[in-house]
Design an enzyme around this catalytic site. Structure first.
Site, PDB file in Angstrom:
ATOM      1  N   TRP A  85       2.563  -6.268  -2.622  1.00 51.63           N
ATOM      2  CA  TRP A  85       2.611  -5.064  -2.227  1.00 51.63           C
ATOM      3  C   TRP A  85       3.623  -5.416  -0.936  1.00 51.63           C
ATOM      4  O   TRP A  85       3.388  -6.145  -0.007  1.00 51.63           O
ATOM      5  CB  TRP A  85       1.241  -4.745  -1.885  1.00 51.63           C
ATOM      6  CG  TRP A  85       0.834  -3.924  -2.687  1.00 51.63           C
ATOM      7  CD1 TRP A  85       0.766  -2.400  -2.544  1.00 51.63           C
ATOM      8  CD2 TRP A  85      -0.064  -4.044  -3.856  1.00 51.63           C
ATOM      9  NE1 TRP A  85       0.116  -1.959  -3.611  1.00 51.63           N
ATOM     10  CE2 TRP A  85      -0.413  -2.790  -4.546  1.00 51.63           C
ATOM     11  CE3 TRP A  85      -0.151  -5.407  -4.679  1.00 51.63           C
ATOM     12  CZ2 TRP A  85      -1.021  -2.862  -5.768  1.00 51.63           C
ATOM     13  CZ3 TRP A  85      -0.901  -5.330  -5.993  1.00 51.63           C
ATOM     14  CH2 TRP A  85      -1.219  -4.135  -6.498  1.00 51.63           C
ATOM     15  N   SER A  86       4.074  -4.199  -0.438  1.00 47.13           N
ATOM     16  CA  SER A  86       5.182  -4.410   0.714  1.00 47.13           C
ATOM     17  C   SER A  86       4.510  -4.685   2.117  1.00 47.13           C
ATOM     18  O   SER A  86       4.812  -5.601   2.744  1.00 47.13           O
ATOM     19  CB  SER A  86       5.924  -2.906   0.540  1.00 47.13           C
ATOM     20  OG  SER A  86       6.520  -2.932   1.902  1.00 47.13           O
ATOM     21  N   TRP A  87       3.473  -3.662   2.644  1.00 38.93           N
ATOM     22  CA  TRP A  87       3.004  -3.904   3.765  1.00 38.93           C
ATOM     23  C   TRP A  87       1.990  -4.978   3.867  1.00 38.93           C
ATOM     24  O   TRP A  87       1.758  -5.718   4.802  1.00 38.93           O
ATOM     25  CB  TRP A  87       2.664  -2.642   4.608  1.00 38.93           C
ATOM     26  CG  TRP A  87       1.472  -1.885   4.215  1.00 38.93           C
ATOM     27  CD1 TRP A  87       0.797  -1.910   2.963  1.00 38.93           C
ATOM     28  CD2 TRP A  87       0.779  -1.150   5.097  1.00 38.93           C
ATOM     29  NE1 TRP A  87      -0.390  -1.119   2.967  1.00 38.93           N
ATOM     30  CE2 TRP A  87      -0.396  -0.611   4.424  1.00 38.93           C
ATOM     31  CE3 TRP A  87       0.530  -0.848   6.332  1.00 38.93           C
ATOM     32  CZ2 TRP A  87      -1.473   0.218   4.721  1.00 38.93           C
ATOM     33  CZ3 TRP A  87      -0.316  -0.049   6.888  1.00 38.93           C
ATOM     34  CH2 TRP A  87      -1.354   0.421   6.372  1.00 38.93           C
ATOM     35  N   ASP A  88       1.606  -5.447   2.879  1.00 36.46           N
ATOM     36  CA  ASP A  88       0.661  -6.400   2.629  1.00 36.46           C
ATOM     37  C   ASP A  88       1.279  -7.713   3.028  1.00 36.46           C
ATOM     38  O   ASP A  88       1.082  -8.694   4.013  1.00 36.46           O
ATOM     39  CB  ASP A  88       0.100  -6.714   1.192  1.00 36.46           C
ATOM     40  CG  ASP A  88      -1.092  -5.518   0.906  1.00 36.46           C
ATOM     41  OD1 ASP A  88      -0.573  -4.556   0.932  1.00 36.46           O
ATOM     42  OD2 ASP A  88      -2.124  -5.893   0.440  1.00 36.46           O
ATOM     43  N   TYR A 135      -4.178  -4.658 -13.811  1.00 30.00           N
ATOM     44  CA  TYR A 135      -3.680  -3.530 -12.687  1.00 30.00           C
ATOM     45  C   TYR A 135      -3.150  -2.295 -13.373  1.00 30.00           C
ATOM     46  O   TYR A 135      -2.198  -2.582 -14.203  1.00 30.00           O
ATOM     47  CB  TYR A 135      -2.780  -4.096 -11.548  1.00 30.00           C
ATOM     48  CG  TYR A 135      -2.778  -2.936 -10.621  1.00 30.00           C
ATOM     49  CD1 TYR A 135      -3.467  -2.956  -9.520  1.00 30.00           C
ATOM     50  CD2 TYR A 135      -1.407  -2.284 -10.381  1.00 30.00           C
ATOM     51  CE1 TYR A 135      -3.582  -1.997  -8.536  1.00 30.00           C
ATOM     52  CE2 TYR A 135      -1.280  -1.255  -9.536  1.00 30.00           C
ATOM     53  CZ  TYR A 135      -2.223  -1.186  -8.668  1.00 30.00           C
ATOM     54  OH  TYR A 135      -2.182  -0.204  -7.777  1.00 30.00           O
ATOM     55  N   GLN A 163       6.016   1.827   1.458  1.00 27.71           N
ATOM     56  CA  GLN A 163       4.628   1.762   2.300  1.00 27.71           C
ATOM     57  C   GLN A 163       5.288   1.659   3.615  1.00 27.71           C
ATOM     58  O   GLN A 163       6.326   1.450   4.134  1.00 27.71           O
ATOM     59  CB  GLN A 163       3.850   0.427   1.915  1.00 27.71           C
ATOM     60  CG  GLN A 163       3.036   0.945   0.587  1.00 27.71           C
ATOM     61  CD  GLN A 163       2.113  -0.320   0.423  1.00 27.71           C
ATOM     62  OE1 GLN A 163       2.403  -1.773   0.757  1.00 27.71           O
ATOM     63  NE2 GLN A 163       0.831  -0.110  -0.212  1.00 27.71           N
ATOM     64  N   GLY A 228      -0.256   4.001   2.445  1.00 28.73           N
ATOM     65  CA  GLY A 228      -0.995   2.705   2.402  1.00 28.73           C
ATOM     66  C   GLY A 228      -2.356   2.992   2.812  1.00 28.73           C
ATOM     67  O   GLY A 228      -3.321   2.313   2.416  1.00 28.73           O
ATOM     68  N   ASP A 230      -4.270   5.273   0.883  1.00 29.12           N
ATOM     69  CA  ASP A 230      -4.277   6.167  -0.154  1.00 29.12           C
ATOM     70  C   ASP A 230      -5.232   7.416  -0.407  1.00 29.12           C
ATOM     71  O   ASP A 230      -4.787   8.440  -0.528  1.00 29.12           O
ATOM     72  CB  ASP A 230      -4.764   5.073  -1.635  1.00 29.12           C
ATOM     73  CG  ASP A 230      -3.665   3.964  -1.333  1.00 29.12           C
ATOM     74  OD1 ASP A 230      -2.942   3.893  -0.767  1.00 29.12           O
ATOM     75  OD2 ASP A 230      -3.792   3.217  -2.275  1.00 29.12           O
ATOM     76  N   TYR A 424     -13.377   3.429   0.376  1.00 30.51           N
ATOM     77  CA  TYR A 424     -11.989   3.201   0.738  1.00 30.51           C
ATOM     78  C   TYR A 424     -11.708   3.702   1.909  1.00 30.51           C
ATOM     79  O   TYR A 424     -11.920   3.298   3.111  1.00 30.51           O
ATOM     80  CB  TYR A 424     -11.466   3.679  -0.678  1.00 30.51           C
ATOM     81  CG  TYR A 424     -10.075   3.036  -0.915  1.00 30.51           C
ATOM     82  CD1 TYR A 424      -9.781   1.767  -0.999  1.00 30.51           C
ATOM     83  CD2 TYR A 424      -8.995   3.879  -1.662  1.00 30.51           C
ATOM     84  CE1 TYR A 424      -8.534   1.015  -1.464  1.00 30.51           C
ATOM     85  CE2 TYR A 424      -7.858   3.264  -1.971  1.00 30.51           C
ATOM     86  CZ  TYR A 424      -7.554   2.033  -2.024  1.00 30.51           C
ATOM     87  OH  TYR A 424      -6.538   1.389  -2.357  1.00 30.51           O
ATOM     88  N   GLU A 468     -11.821  -6.472   2.067  1.00 30.63           N
ATOM     89  CA  GLU A 468     -10.936  -5.636   1.948  1.00 30.63           C
ATOM     90  C   GLU A 468     -10.960  -4.560   3.210  1.00 30.63           C
ATOM     91  O   GLU A 468     -10.195  -4.281   4.039  1.00 30.63           O
ATOM     92  CB  GLU A 468     -10.424  -5.032   0.733  1.00 30.63           C
ATOM     93  CG  GLU A 468      -9.271  -4.094   0.522  1.00 30.63           C
ATOM     94  CD  GLU A 468      -9.313  -3.530  -0.840  1.00 30.63           C
ATOM     95  OE1 GLU A 468     -10.062  -3.700  -1.703  1.00 30.63           O
ATOM     96  OE2 GLU A 468      -8.205  -2.829  -1.079  1.00 30.63           O
TER      97      GLU A 468
HETATM   98  C1  2M8 Z   1      -4.251  -0.164  -1.726  1.00 28.13           C
HETATM   99  O1  2M8 Z   1      -3.296   0.602  -2.557  1.00 28.13           O
HETATM  100  C2  2M8 Z   1      -2.991   0.251  -3.948  1.00 28.13           C
HETATM  101  C3  2M8 Z   1      -1.962   1.127  -4.474  1.00 28.13           C
HETATM  102  O2  2M8 Z   1      -0.795   0.909  -3.737  1.00 28.13           O
HETATM  103  C4  2M8 Z   1      -4.516   0.611  -4.874  1.00 28.13           C
HETATM  104  O3  2M8 Z   1      -5.331   1.038  -4.364  1.00 28.13           O
HETATM  105  O4  2M8 Z   1      -4.300   0.340  -6.085  1.00 28.13           O
HETATM  106  C5  2M8 Z   1      -3.935   0.341  -0.461  1.00 28.13           C
HETATM  107  O5  2M8 Z   1      -5.172   0.031   0.515  1.00 28.13           O
HETATM  108  C6  2M8 Z   1      -2.672  -0.139   0.074  1.00 28.13           C
HETATM  109  O6  2M8 Z   1      -2.537   0.145   1.542  1.00 28.13           O
HETATM  110  C7  2M8 Z   1      -2.619  -1.718  -0.185  1.00 28.13           C
HETATM  111  O7  2M8 Z   1      -1.236  -2.109   0.293  1.00 28.13           O
HETATM  112  C8  2M8 Z   1      -2.906  -2.203  -1.452  1.00 28.13           C
HETATM  113  C9  2M8 Z   1      -2.727  -3.649  -1.695  1.00 28.13           C
HETATM  114  O8  2M8 Z   1      -3.831  -4.182  -0.930  1.00 28.13           O
HETATM  115  O9  2M8 Z   1      -4.176  -1.714  -2.031  1.00 28.13           O
END
Ligand code: 2M8
Length: 506
Positions: A85-88, A135, A163, A228, A230, A424, A468
């Site tokens: 994931w991009s910002w992760d 996923y 993101q 990010g 969601d 969440y 998380e």
């Molecule tokens: C969460 O998002 C993903 C979809 O992109 C999901 O729920 O399946 C969010 O917290 C997002 O900000 C984060 O980058 C991702 C992976 O940690 O999970």
């Protein structure tokens, strides 16, 4: 999918030690800005009354990053998020910088290798080896995006969303960490900055052109995943206005990894996510102009916009370090100013927060969430505005709320009618946001507050594990355990030096 075989709530789901490629060879954690030797005895979840045992916590965090390492990139979590994931990845690079600056640089390089021709950095780069039922929506659901003339070569497939742009901040932090190493490490970090600078510039340019044709300084998102955050109540109104057509049945693989479905977005929310995703990739064929013209969900996201300002500040510094053209530097400085002006226009004096703006409905979204602290993240504020924001932060709407397990900001204010402590982004506290806030307070010169926040945030992780997100009242770990970005921000906090015993907020 039934819920009968779900793991117990709050249990770390990856106790089997599911691992990546085993290709991670980076070194030991660095704490207190000095290379330190760590012993191997460590506890996964510390007892409730433990003080922060910094070396043990750093070892544990490093172990998680090693386990989630896929050889050049890191999956966001062991089970729930098996892709990049991009910002992760940006936050992960910040943490990795304290273990191995070269590996940290590689985390960003592998991501930027899949940058779109428009400059967009995709929100997910899919792991081709992840089991198909791990996923949803997986690579096969984004395969058609590869047909876009702007898409990078595939496979691996990428999503065509994006993101928040934390990457330049991470790149600069890698350079800072490298300065603690030898000359060779510094020159390798310098080469990394030189190599990634054009990609970072193109990425920011993309956000300030395709995503801001109005030149407002604010980034438009066209899917909640692009924020990010969601299922944040920030998106409830614009989502409710979307007329959802036929969506084929789809699996909720995500629910097998969490203690209770209530911790994840609802099926009604997912229907909307999938509908919007189908519009973006099929109806609009990932074409940015077409999306802007006719997509039903278009929102100016203040948190993404603020992160972009802070990232531009980092990029300006990088531009200096790599001796970029003077025109680039002027452009970046102009982007920063534009972003700060745009955020100021979103200020709501009554709530003492900054609000997102729904372009389709032509109105601000009046919800109290941590995104409202966006101007603080963007920086460059008058003392008066900093004071306004800190007052809101300390108020009963956030840190001053009675009954919080730790004085850490709930993602949505407990005083907002849409608050939900276990769902969440609708209420739980997120370590990754705590890091952003801490980093912001340091930059604002609010050292004492920043230090208090760091101590409390680390105590939470020491007591509950690298979750998380967490229930703000009970402190229970929610969502995934062994989340990579949580481990990463812990390493960055620990590198700041010894942790004083966490004190309650005044
Ligand atoms: C969460 O998002 C993903 C979809 O992109 C999901 O729920 O399946 C969010 O917290 C997002 O900000 C984060 O980058 C991702 C992976 O940690 O999970």
């Amino acid at each position: 999918m039934t819920t009968t075989d779900l793991p117990g709530e709050g249990r770390n789901q990856d106790e089997t030690g599911a691992s990546g490629s085993g290709a991670a060879h980076y070194g030991e954690p660095v704490a207190g800005n000095a290379r330190t030797k760590w012993t191997e005895s460590s506890r996964h979840v510390l007892p409730e009354d433990a003080l922060v045992d910094a070396p043990a916590l750093a070892r544990e965090a490093a172990k998680i990053l090693r386990r989630n390492d896929m050889g050049g990139w890191t999956k966001a979590a062991p089970g729930l998020y098996p892709h990049q994931w991009s910002w992760d990845s940006a936050f992960i690079a910040i943490g990795l910088a304290h273990l191995d600056t070269r590996r940290a640089a590689q985390e960003l390089e592998t991501l930027f290798a899949h940058q779109w021709k428009t400059g967009k950095v995709p929100h997910i780069v899919f792991n081709q080896d992840a089991p198909p039922e791990s996923y949803f929506p997986g690579p096969e659901h984004w395969a058609c995006a590869a047909a876009s003339p702007d898409a990078p070569p595939a496979p691996p497939y990428t999503s065509c969303l994006s993101q928040p742009p934390v990457h330049a901040i991470a790149a600069l932090r890698i350079r800072e960490a490298a300065r603690l190493g030898g000359e060779e490490e510094v020159s390798s970090a310098q080469a990394f900055l030189k190599g990634i600078y054009p990609g970072l510039l193109a990425w920011h340019r993309y956000l300030l052109t395709y995503r801001d044709p109005e030149e407002s300084g604010l980034v438009t998102i066209y899917h909640p995943w692009g924020s990010g955050t969601d299922n944040s109540p920030r998106w409830d109104e614009p989502l409710e206005a979307v007329e959802v057509g036929d969506v084929d049945p789809y699996p909720r693989y995500d629910l097998q990894y969490v203690g209770s479905p209530s911790q994840r977005p609802t099926n009604a929310e997912y229907d909307r996510y999938i509908w919007l995703m189908n519009l973006v990739k099929c109806a609009h064929r990932c074409d940015e102009v077409a999306i802007y013209e006719s997509h039903p969900f278009l929102v100016k996201d203040v948190l993404t916009s603020a992160i972009l300002v802070a990232a531009n500040e980092a990029l300006l510094e990088i531009a200096g370090l790599v001796e970029a053209r003077e025109e680039d530097r002027a452009l970046i400085a102009d982007w920063m100013a534009r972003g700060r002006r745009g955020l100021e226009e979103c200020w709501d004096p009554e709530l003492g927060l900054c609000l997102d703006y729904d372009l389709r409905a032509d109105r601000p979204l009046r919800v109290r969430t941590v995104a409202g602290f966006a101007p603080l993240i963007a920086g460059g504020l008058s003392p008066g505005r900093i004071g306004d924001l800190l007052k809101t932060l300390d108020s009963s709407a956030f840190l001053g709320h009675r009954g919080l397990r730790w004085a850490l900001p709930p993602s949505t204010s407990p005083e907002d009618p849409r608050f939900n402590p276990r769902s969440y982004w609708r209420g739980p506290t997120w370590p990754v946001f705590n890091w952003l806030l801490w980093w912001t307070l340091v930059r604002a010169g609010e050292d004492e507050r920043a230090e208090r926040l760091r101590g409390i945030a680390l105590e939470q992780l020491a007591v509950r594990g690298f979750g998380e997100y967490f229930d703000p009242f009970t402190g229970q770990l929610l969502g995934s355990s062994d989340q990579s970005w949580t481990a990463a921000v812990a390493l960055d906090w620990l590198a700041e030096g010894p942790v004083s015993k966490a004190r309650p907020a005044p």
